[in-house]
Write a protein that holds these residues in place. Structure first.
Motif, PDB file in Angstrom:
ATOM      1  N   HIS A  76       0.826  -1.211   0.000  1.00 51.91           N
ATOM      2  CA  HIS A  76       0.000   0.000   0.000  1.00 51.91           C
ATOM      3  C   HIS A  76       0.863   1.266   0.000  1.00 51.91           C
ATOM      4  O   HIS A  76       0.841   2.042   0.944  1.00 51.91           O
ATOM      5  CB  HIS A  76      -0.898  -0.027   1.238  1.00 51.91           C
ATOM      6  CG  HIS A  76      -2.088   0.864   1.150  1.00 51.91           C
ATOM      7  ND1 HIS A  76      -2.611   1.338  -0.038  1.00 51.91           N
ATOM      8  CD2 HIS A  76      -2.899   1.382   2.132  1.00 51.91           C
ATOM      9  CE1 HIS A  76      -3.653   2.096   0.201  1.00 51.91           C
ATOM     10  NE2 HIS A  76      -3.850   2.142   1.511  1.00 51.91           N
ATOM     11  N   PRO A  77       1.591   1.524  -1.109  1.00 56.15           N
ATOM     12  CA  PRO A  77       2.483   2.676  -1.105  1.00 56.15           C
ATOM     13  C   PRO A  77       1.853   3.992  -1.543  1.00 56.15           C
ATOM     14  O   PRO A  77       2.442   5.051  -1.346  1.00 56.15           O
ATOM     15  CB  PRO A  77       3.569   2.257  -2.112  1.00 56.15           C
ATOM     16  CG  PRO A  77       2.843   1.385  -3.086  1.00 56.15           C
ATOM     17  CD  PRO A  77       1.801   0.652  -2.277  1.00 56.15           C
ATOM     18  N   ASP A  78       0.652   3.966  -2.172  1.00 54.89           N
ATOM     19  CA  ASP A  78       0.129   5.220  -2.756  1.00 54.89           C
ATOM     20  C   ASP A  78      -1.365   5.407  -2.497  1.00 54.89           C
ATOM     21  O   ASP A  78      -2.122   5.765  -3.395  1.00 54.89           O
ATOM     22  CB  ASP A  78       0.418   5.256  -4.259  1.00 54.89           C
ATOM     23  CG  ASP A  78       0.516   6.683  -4.787  1.00 54.89           C
ATOM     24  OD1 ASP A  78       0.486   7.629  -3.977  1.00 54.89           O
ATOM     25  OD2 ASP A  78       0.612   6.854  -6.019  1.00 54.89           O
ATOM     26  N   SER A  79      -1.785   5.180  -1.280  1.00 56.11           N
ATOM     27  CA  SER A  79      -3.148   5.410  -0.783  1.00 56.11           C
ATOM     28  C   SER A  79      -4.224   4.879  -1.740  1.00 56.11           C
ATOM     29  O   SER A  79      -4.080   3.802  -2.300  1.00 56.11           O
ATOM     30  CB  SER A  79      -3.354   6.895  -0.443  1.00 56.11           C
ATOM     31  OG  SER A  79      -3.308   7.708  -1.583  1.00 56.11           O
ATOM     32  N   PHE A  80      -5.319   5.647  -1.936  1.00 55.36           N
ATOM     33  CA  PHE A  80      -6.450   5.150  -2.720  1.00 55.36           C
ATOM     34  C   PHE A  80      -6.086   4.879  -4.176  1.00 55.36           C
ATOM     35  O   PHE A  80      -6.785   4.128  -4.863  1.00 55.36           O
ATOM     36  CB  PHE A  80      -7.615   6.145  -2.666  1.00 55.36           C
ATOM     37  CG  PHE A  80      -8.264   6.248  -1.328  1.00 55.36           C
ATOM     38  CD1 PHE A  80      -8.901   5.157  -0.753  1.00 55.36           C
ATOM     39  CD2 PHE A  80      -8.246   7.436  -0.618  1.00 55.36           C
ATOM     40  CE1 PHE A  80      -9.511   5.239   0.485  1.00 55.36           C
ATOM     41  CE2 PHE A  80      -8.850   7.537   0.621  1.00 55.36           C
ATOM     42  CZ  PHE A  80      -9.480   6.433   1.176  1.00 55.36           C
TER      43      PHE A  80
ATOM     44  N   SER B 260       0.733  14.475   3.850  1.00 54.74           N
ATOM     45  CA  SER B 260      -0.013  13.218   3.841  1.00 54.74           C
ATOM     46  C   SER B 260       0.359  12.418   2.593  1.00 54.74           C
ATOM     47  O   SER B 260       1.105  12.901   1.739  1.00 54.74           O
ATOM     48  CB  SER B 260      -1.527  13.479   3.868  1.00 54.74           C
ATOM     49  OG  SER B 260      -1.999  13.860   2.591  1.00 54.74           O
ATOM     50  N   VAL B 261      -0.190  11.198   2.502  1.00 57.03           N
ATOM     51  CA  VAL B 261       0.138  10.308   1.383  1.00 57.03           C
ATOM     52  C   VAL B 261      -0.935  10.353   0.295  1.00 57.03           C
ATOM     53  O   VAL B 261      -0.924   9.536  -0.625  1.00 57.03           O
ATOM     54  CB  VAL B 261       0.293   8.857   1.872  1.00 57.03           C
ATOM     55  CG1 VAL B 261       1.472   8.737   2.808  1.00 57.03           C
ATOM     56  CG2 VAL B 261      -0.999   8.365   2.536  1.00 57.03           C
ATOM     57  N   PHE B 262      -1.854  11.330   0.361  1.00 54.89           N
ATOM     58  CA  PHE B 262      -3.015  11.315  -0.520  1.00 54.89           C
ATOM     59  C   PHE B 262      -2.853  12.159  -1.786  1.00 54.89           C
ATOM     60  O   PHE B 262      -3.832  12.337  -2.520  1.00 54.89           O
ATOM     61  CB  PHE B 262      -4.255  11.804   0.240  1.00 54.89           C
ATOM     62  CG  PHE B 262      -4.639  10.914   1.379  1.00 54.89           C
ATOM     63  CD1 PHE B 262      -5.133   9.641   1.144  1.00 54.89           C
ATOM     64  CD2 PHE B 262      -4.494  11.334   2.691  1.00 54.89           C
ATOM     65  CE1 PHE B 262      -5.486   8.811   2.193  1.00 54.89           C
ATOM     66  CE2 PHE B 262      -4.847  10.515   3.740  1.00 54.89           C
ATOM     67  CZ  PHE B 262      -5.348   9.243   3.494  1.00 54.89           C
ATOM     68  N   TYR B 263      -1.655  12.666  -2.057  1.00 50.29           N
ATOM     69  CA  TYR B 263      -1.500  13.580  -3.190  1.00 50.29           C
ATOM     70  C   TYR B 263      -1.965  12.946  -4.499  1.00 50.29           C
ATOM     71  O   TYR B 263      -2.806  13.495  -5.211  1.00 50.29           O
ATOM     72  CB  TYR B 263      -0.044  14.041  -3.316  1.00 50.29           C
ATOM     73  CG  TYR B 263       0.176  14.948  -4.510  1.00 50.29           C
ATOM     74  CD1 TYR B 263      -0.053  16.313  -4.418  1.00 50.29           C
ATOM     75  CD2 TYR B 263       0.599  14.429  -5.740  1.00 50.29           C
ATOM     76  CE1 TYR B 263       0.128  17.141  -5.513  1.00 50.29           C
ATOM     77  CE2 TYR B 263       0.776  15.252  -6.837  1.00 50.29           C
ATOM     78  CZ  TYR B 263       0.540  16.601  -6.716  1.00 50.29           C
ATOM     79  OH  TYR B 263       0.709  17.418  -7.803  1.00 50.29           O
ATOM     80  N   ASP B 264      -1.412  11.786  -4.858  1.00 49.53           N
ATOM     81  CA  ASP B 264      -1.778  11.142  -6.123  1.00 49.53           C
ATOM     82  C   ASP B 264      -3.264  10.836  -6.194  1.00 49.53           C
ATOM     83  O   ASP B 264      -3.908  11.040  -7.231  1.00 49.53           O
ATOM     84  CB  ASP B 264      -0.976   9.850  -6.309  1.00 49.53           C
ATOM     85  CG  ASP B 264       0.312  10.075  -7.079  1.00 49.53           C
ATOM     86  OD1 ASP B 264       0.568  11.222  -7.485  1.00 49.53           O
ATOM     87  OD2 ASP B 264       1.056   9.103  -7.284  1.00 49.53           O
TER      88      ASP B 264
END
Length: 336
Positions: A51-55, A283-287
């Motif tokens: 799980h490296p790139d959130s949703f 946070s990790v949600f940018y992409d």
């Protein structure tokens, strides 16, 4: 394939997946799907991914699969009713950590039941086995959630002995926006007969399952040490994705069209980038946020631009503009 969802939700699900499949070639520089032929066409399946790139991980996997999927997602994303409604429409199931309080612990039973019900209906469920998302190039220690769900599916009331656990490795060249090489690698399936420990010896069974799963997932995941230099990281990417993984620059005409595509889209992209950078800071949600906004708002922007052009130049020119803008966006990403 059985589905217990209203028609309007099914329609929204398939429409969203259609949009995602159209958008990914524009957002990504190249997508590699490895060993997909060994994934069964129908469930019950439990896909166990890093799980490296959130949703965004779930969106890419979902666009690749032939069958509808249900995805376990962190429960705090469902706190706002409007967001929760949208997430539910694309078959996301909230999962809460025990550290979030007693109510979260009680919600785990609901999460498990929804997941098992989906698999009993012949569907596919994605679980992110690390239990946390971090933008990095390695597999983190696995939580027990995947093992518990597999145990309950195989040996609980559901008795889904035909259920398979498919390890997945999600691999990205970077975690900030467009133009990245991305690979989904499917590993060898895990069957209930692969675990030699008796299912009655619960904790020991969970440990053996996780050891097998971790080994198989690591085979599919790009690992780069945190101390690696920029050049070492670049070399690792090129070795992992392969010598022909970077699209050719094309001829002079394609390079020119690529430059023009990037030029006319730069103001749009920068506007989205600025907004997303602000709302996803630290946070990790940018992409995920960037892709989600572009997925639904970019077609509206293209339609508005084409409509304005049509007012002054006519319907035929507007139609050309409407078709040309996404093509130029794709050319700009591919021919750099």
């Amino acid at each position: 394939m059985q589905r217990n969802l209203p028609f309007n939700i099914l329609y929204f699900f398939y429409f969203s997946r259609f949009l995602i499949r159209l958008a990914l070639p524009i957002f990504l520089r190249r997508l590699f799907v490895v060993n997909f032929d060994q994934v069964p066409n129908k469930g019950p399946l439990l896909l166990a991914s890093n799980h490296p790139d959130s949703f965004f991980d779930a969106l890419v996997i979902g666009a690749t699969m032939r069958q509808p999927i249900f995805t376990l997602a962190r429960g705090d994303a469902f706190k706002k009713p409007a967001v929760a409604f949208w997430l539910r429409q694309i078959n996301l199931i909230p999962v809460f950590r025990g550290s979030e309080g007693r109510q979260a612990v009680l919600s785990l039973d609901i999460t498990t039941k929804e997941s098992l019900d989906a698999m009993k209906n012949g569907n596919t469920v994605i679980v992110f086995s690390e239990g946390i998302c971090v933008n990095e190039w390695k597999l983190r220690p696995l939580g027990k959630g995947t093992a518990r769900m597999a145990h309950q599916a195989w040996f609980g009331e559901s008795n889904l002995k035909e259920m398979q656990v498919i390890p997945i490795g999600m691999n990205y060249e970077h975690y900030r926006g467009t133009g990245k090489r991305t690979a989904i690698r499917f590993g060898d399936a895990i069957h209930h007969t692969d675990i030699k420990t008796s299912p009655e010896d619960y904790e020991k069974w969970l440990r053996e399952f996780n050891e097998i799963l971790q080994f198989k997932m690591n085979q599919e995941i790009l690992t780069i040490p945190e101390t690696a230099t920029k050049e070492e990281r670049k070399l690792a990417f090129n070795n992992f994705f392969g010598p022909n993984s970077i699209p050719s620059k094309g001829n002079f005409l394609l390079q020119g069209l690529g430059w023009f595509g990037r030029f006319i889209h730069r103001p749009i992209y920068h506007a989205f980038d600025k907004k997303v950078s602000k709302i996803t800071a630290r946070s990790v949600f940018y992409d995920s946020a960037l892709f989600g906004l572009l997925l639904y708002l970019y077609p509206v922007i293209v339609l508005l631009i084409a409509g304005i052009v049509g007012i002054f130049a006519g319907f035929k020119v507007a139609l050309v503009v409407f078709a040309a803008l996404p093509i130029l966006a794709w050319l700009g990403n591919r021919y750099r």
